[in-house]
Write a protein that holds these residues in place. Structure first.
Motif, PDB file in Angstrom:
ATOM      1  N   GLY A  61      -2.345  -3.191   9.854  1.00  0.00           N
ATOM      2  CA  GLY A  61      -3.248  -2.333   9.102  1.00  0.00           C
ATOM      3  C   GLY A  61      -4.107  -1.448   9.987  1.00  0.00           C
ATOM      4  N   GLY A  62      -3.685  -1.224  11.219  1.00  0.00           N
ATOM      5  CA  GLY A  62      -4.471  -0.447  12.170  1.00  0.00           C
ATOM      6  C   GLY A  62      -4.252   1.042  12.023  1.00  0.00           C
ATOM      7  N   GLN A  63      -4.739   1.773  13.020  1.00  0.00           N
ATOM      8  CA  GLN A  63      -4.620   3.230  13.010  1.00  0.00           C
ATOM      9  C   GLN A  63      -3.177   3.639  13.295  1.00  0.00           C
ATOM     10  OE1 GLN A  63      -7.099   5.353  12.149  1.00  0.00           O
ATOM     11  NE2 GLN A  63      -8.319   3.521  11.713  1.00  0.00           N
ATOM     12  N   GLY A  64      -2.815   4.833  12.811  1.00  0.00           N
ATOM     13  CA  GLY A  64      -1.466   5.335  13.013  1.00  0.00           C
ATOM     14  C   GLY A  64      -0.886   5.838  11.712  1.00  0.00           C
ATOM     15  N   GLN A  65       0.384   6.131  11.732  1.00  0.00           N
ATOM     16  CA  GLN A  65       1.049   6.682  10.560  1.00  0.00           C
ATOM     17  C   GLN A  65       1.508   5.590   9.597  1.00  0.00           C
ATOM     18  OE1 GLN A  65       4.256   8.983  12.279  1.00  0.00           O
ATOM     19  NE2 GLN A  65       3.008  10.828  12.408  1.00  0.00           N
ATOM     20  N   ALA A  66       1.719   6.000   8.349  1.00  0.00           N
ATOM     21  CA  ALA A  66       2.359   5.171   7.332  1.00  0.00           C
ATOM     22  C   ALA A  66       3.527   5.973   6.776  1.00  0.00           C
ATOM     23  CB  ALA A  66       1.380   4.792   6.228  1.00  0.00           C
ATOM     24  N   VAL A 125       2.650   9.607   6.040  1.00  0.00           N
ATOM     25  CA  VAL A 125       1.203   9.717   5.866  1.00  0.00           C
ATOM     26  C   VAL A 125       0.583   9.588   7.248  1.00  0.00           C
ATOM     27  CG1 VAL A 125      -0.849   8.723   4.785  1.00  0.00           C
ATOM     28  CG2 VAL A 125       1.342   8.677   3.573  1.00  0.00           C
ATOM     29  N   GLU A 126      -0.193  10.587   7.677  1.00  0.00           N
ATOM     30  CA  GLU A 126      -0.730  10.588   9.038  1.00  0.00           C
ATOM     31  C   GLU A 126      -1.707   9.446   9.273  1.00  0.00           C
ATOM     32  OE1 GLU A 126       0.146  12.219  11.664  1.00  0.00           O
ATOM     33  OE2 GLU A 126       1.711  13.263  10.547  1.00  0.00           O
ATOM     34  N   ASN A 127      -2.529   9.118   8.281  1.00  0.00           N
ATOM     35  CA  ASN A 127      -3.531   8.061   8.439  1.00  0.00           C
ATOM     36  C   ASN A 127      -3.109   6.843   7.626  1.00  0.00           C
ATOM     37  OD1 ASN A 127      -5.741   6.404   8.686  1.00  0.00           O
ATOM     38  ND2 ASN A 127      -7.254   7.974   8.176  1.00  0.00           N
ATOM     39  N   SER A 128      -2.698   5.780   8.321  1.00  0.00           N
ATOM     40  CA  SER A 128      -2.205   4.586   7.651  1.00  0.00           C
ATOM     41  C   SER A 128      -3.256   3.953   6.744  1.00  0.00           C
ATOM     42  CB  SER A 128      -1.738   3.556   8.692  1.00  0.00           C
ATOM     43  OG  SER A 128      -1.226   2.392   8.078  1.00  0.00           O
ATOM     44  N   ALA A 129      -4.540   4.059   7.129  1.00  0.00           N
ATOM     45  CA  ALA A 129      -5.602   3.440   6.338  1.00  0.00           C
ATOM     46  C   ALA A 129      -5.742   4.076   4.961  1.00  0.00           C
ATOM     47  CB  ALA A 129      -6.925   3.537   7.106  1.00  0.00           C
ATOM     48  N   GLU A 130      -5.246   5.298   4.793  1.00  0.00           N
ATOM     49  CA  GLU A 130      -5.357   5.985   3.507  1.00  0.00           C
ATOM     50  C   GLU A 130      -4.188   5.681   2.570  1.00  0.00           C
ATOM     51  OE1 GLU A 130      -5.680  10.079   4.479  1.00  0.00           O
ATOM     52  OE2 GLU A 130      -7.759   9.957   5.170  1.00  0.00           O
ATOM     53  N   ALA A 131      -3.208   4.952   3.052  1.00  0.00           N
ATOM     54  CA  ALA A 131      -2.003   4.707   2.249  1.00  0.00           C
ATOM     55  C   ALA A 131      -2.086   3.442   1.404  1.00  0.00           C
ATOM     56  CB  ALA A 131      -0.781   4.624   3.168  1.00  0.00           C
ATOM     57  N   GLY A 132      -3.158   2.684   1.534  1.00  0.00           N
ATOM     58  CA  GLY A 132      -3.294   1.455   0.754  1.00  0.00           C
ATOM     59  C   GLY A 132      -3.410   0.241   1.667  1.00  0.00           C
ATOM     60  N   ARG A 133      -3.878  -0.851   1.093  1.00  0.00           N
ATOM     61  CA  ARG A 133      -4.057  -2.072   1.870  1.00  0.00           C
ATOM     62  C   ARG A 133      -2.816  -2.945   1.781  1.00  0.00           C
ATOM     63  NH1 ARG A 133      -9.520  -4.584  -0.381  1.00  0.00           N
ATOM     64  NH2 ARG A 133      -8.276  -4.339  -2.299  1.00  0.00           N
ATOM     65  N   LEU A 134      -2.531  -3.654   2.856  1.00  0.00           N
ATOM     66  CA  LEU A 134      -1.361  -4.533   2.889  1.00  0.00           C
ATOM     67  C   LEU A 134      -1.422  -5.550   1.754  1.00  0.00           C
ATOM     68  CD1 LEU A 134      -1.039  -5.260   6.718  1.00  0.00           C
ATOM     69  CD2 LEU A 134       0.356  -3.745   5.332  1.00  0.00           C
ATOM     70  N   GLY A 135      -0.304  -5.701   1.066  1.00  0.00           N
ATOM     71  CA  GLY A 135      -0.217  -6.658  -0.033  1.00  0.00           C
ATOM     72  C   GLY A 135      -0.563  -6.084  -1.390  1.00  0.00           C
ATOM     73  N   ASP A 136      -1.180  -4.893  -1.422  1.00  0.00           N
ATOM     74  CA  ASP A 136      -1.527  -4.268  -2.704  1.00  0.00           C
ATOM     75  C   ASP A 136      -0.293  -3.661  -3.363  1.00  0.00           C
ATOM     76  OD1 ASP A 136      -4.120  -4.982  -2.370  1.00  0.00           O
ATOM     77  OD2 ASP A 136      -4.900  -2.952  -2.042  1.00  0.00           O
ATOM     78  N   VAL A 137      -0.421  -3.388  -4.648  1.00  0.00           N
ATOM     79  CA  VAL A 137       0.585  -2.629  -5.381  1.00  0.00           C
ATOM     80  C   VAL A 137       0.060  -1.200  -5.528  1.00  0.00           C
ATOM     81  CG1 VAL A 137       1.831  -2.352  -7.548  1.00  0.00           C
ATOM     82  CG2 VAL A 137       1.469  -4.643  -6.608  1.00  0.00           C
ATOM     83  N   GLN A 138       0.818  -0.253  -5.032  1.00  0.00           N
ATOM     84  CA  GLN A 138       0.391   1.147  -5.022  1.00  0.00           C
ATOM     85  C   GLN A 138       1.345   1.987  -5.860  1.00  0.00           C
ATOM     86  OE1 GLN A 138      -2.257   2.929  -3.578  1.00  0.00           O
ATOM     87  NE2 GLN A 138      -1.306   4.531  -4.824  1.00  0.00           N
ATOM     88  N   PRO A 151       7.113   8.183 -11.776  1.00  0.00           N
ATOM     89  CA  PRO A 151       6.188   7.224 -11.162  1.00  0.00           C
ATOM     90  C   PRO A 151       6.820   5.843 -11.017  1.00  0.00           C
ATOM     91  CG  PRO A 151       5.670   7.486 -13.480  1.00  0.00           C
ATOM     92  CD  PRO A 151       6.844   8.386 -13.208  1.00  0.00           C
ATOM     93  N   VAL A 152       6.376   5.115  -9.993  1.00  0.00           N
ATOM     94  CA  VAL A 152       6.843   3.751  -9.783  1.00  0.00           C
ATOM     95  C   VAL A 152       5.750   2.990  -9.033  1.00  0.00           C
ATOM     96  CG1 VAL A 152       8.038   4.358  -7.637  1.00  0.00           C
ATOM     97  CG2 VAL A 152       8.706   2.290  -8.868  1.00  0.00           C
ATOM     98  N   ASP A 153       5.550   1.739  -9.380  1.00  0.00           N
ATOM     99  CA  ASP A 153       4.571   0.892  -8.696  1.00  0.00           C
ATOM    100  C   ASP A 153       5.282   0.104  -7.596  1.00  0.00           C
ATOM    101  OD1 ASP A 153       2.449   1.712 -10.300  1.00  0.00           O
ATOM    102  OD2 ASP A 153       2.875   0.205 -11.823  1.00  0.00           O
ATOM    103  N   ALA A 154       4.777   0.235  -6.371  1.00  0.00           N
ATOM    104  CA  ALA A 154       5.458  -0.352  -5.217  1.00  0.00           C
ATOM    105  C   ALA A 154       4.482  -1.169  -4.376  1.00  0.00           C
ATOM    106  CB  ALA A 154       6.086   0.747  -4.356  1.00  0.00           C
ATOM    107  N   PHE A 155       5.022  -2.078  -3.590  1.00  0.00           N
ATOM    108  CA  PHE A 155       4.210  -2.893  -2.700  1.00  0.00           C
ATOM    109  C   PHE A 155       3.862  -2.114  -1.430  1.00  0.00           C
ATOM    110  CE2 PHE A 155       6.242  -6.450  -5.042  1.00  0.00           C
ATOM    111  CZ  PHE A 155       5.085  -7.091  -5.460  1.00  0.00           C
ATOM    112  N   VAL A 156       2.693  -2.430  -0.872  1.00  0.00           N
ATOM    113  CA  VAL A 156       2.302  -1.929   0.446  1.00  0.00           C
ATOM    114  C   VAL A 156       2.647  -3.033   1.448  1.00  0.00           C
ATOM    115  CG1 VAL A 156       0.421  -1.087   1.895  1.00  0.00           C
ATOM    116  CG2 VAL A 156       0.437  -0.580  -0.559  1.00  0.00           C
TER     117      VAL A 156
END
Length: 223
Positions: A61-66, A125-138, A151-156
């Motif tokens: 969940g650190g800095q970097g791309q997603a 996504v350039e900023n991984s922190a903006e893509a959602g938290r690990l384990g969430d459904v996005q 639309p589709v609900d997917a896991f992070v």
């Protein structure tokens, strides 16, 4: 024909009919889809079907791309382009790129495209922190030129194990193991102490410099 033979013939006919019915069902249009279920989110709208949709972030969940990964199917008779991918409720902006060159990501009629992975189109996504938290459904919204929003609900999930090859390309590598520390100071060359010991034992040259050949000649001449 005896009654026993007649009953045997009827049983064989019934068995053949059952096998034929099962074969016909398995050969339907959705036989492959029904046979193997994807591990992750799937949905379909109109001619577009999406399977294995995921949001893949940095391992810790650190800095970097997603990255957004999915398999896109076009069951229609017209070519469609993937115009955008959005993650509602986040600040993430997904940048789409084709496998080679520039331009839109195209899904041919009756074809499919894998988004993410080496040699495939990508959604980054350039900023991984903006893509959602690990384990969430996005929620992910894929917008196509003909079908519109899908639309589709997917896991992070983290970019590790199976997902590592489909996640962002800039994933930090684990640090290499450092070599064992070498002892301080350098050991004397082999034989150095041996020469000193020989000089000490002989006593002849102990503590005195060994004269050169020219010096010896001069002394002999003087005597």
């Amino acid at each position: 024909m005896s009654s026993s033979l007649r009953r045997g013939a009827l049983a064989a006919t019934a068995l053949l009919i059952s096998i034929a019915s099962l074969s016909a069902c398995a050969a339907g249009n959705d036989a492959q889809t029904l046979g193997v279920k994807p591990d992750n989110a799937e949905t379909s709208v109109g001619d577009i079907k999406i399977q294995n949709a995921t949001v893949i972030t940095q391992p810790q969940g650190g800095q970097g791309q997603a990255a957004v990964s999915a398999t896109l199917f076009n069951d229609g008779t017209k070519e469609q382009t993937l115009d955008s991918v959005t993650l509602p409720g986040t600040k993430a902006t997904v940048k789409l790129s084709p496998a080679t060159g520039s331009g839109p990501i195209t899904v041919a009629p009756g074809g499919s495209v894998v988004l993410g992975g080496k040699g495939n189109p990508s959604g980054v996504v350039e900023n991984s922190a903006e893509a959602g938290r690990l384990g969430d459904v996005q929620r992910i919204v894929f917008r196509f030129s003909e079908t519109g929003d899908v639309p589709v609900d997917a896991f992070v999930v983290p970019a590790a194990d199976y997902y590592r090859d489909y996640g962002p390309s800039s994933v930090p590598q684990p640090p290499a193991s450092s070599p064992a520390a070498s002892p301080t100071g350098s050991a004397p060359a082999e034989g150095a102490h041996g020469n000193e010991a020989e000089d000490g034992e002989g006593g002849e040259h102990s503590g005195e410099p060994i004269p050169s050949d020219s010096a010896s000649a001069s002394q002999n001449a003087g005597h």
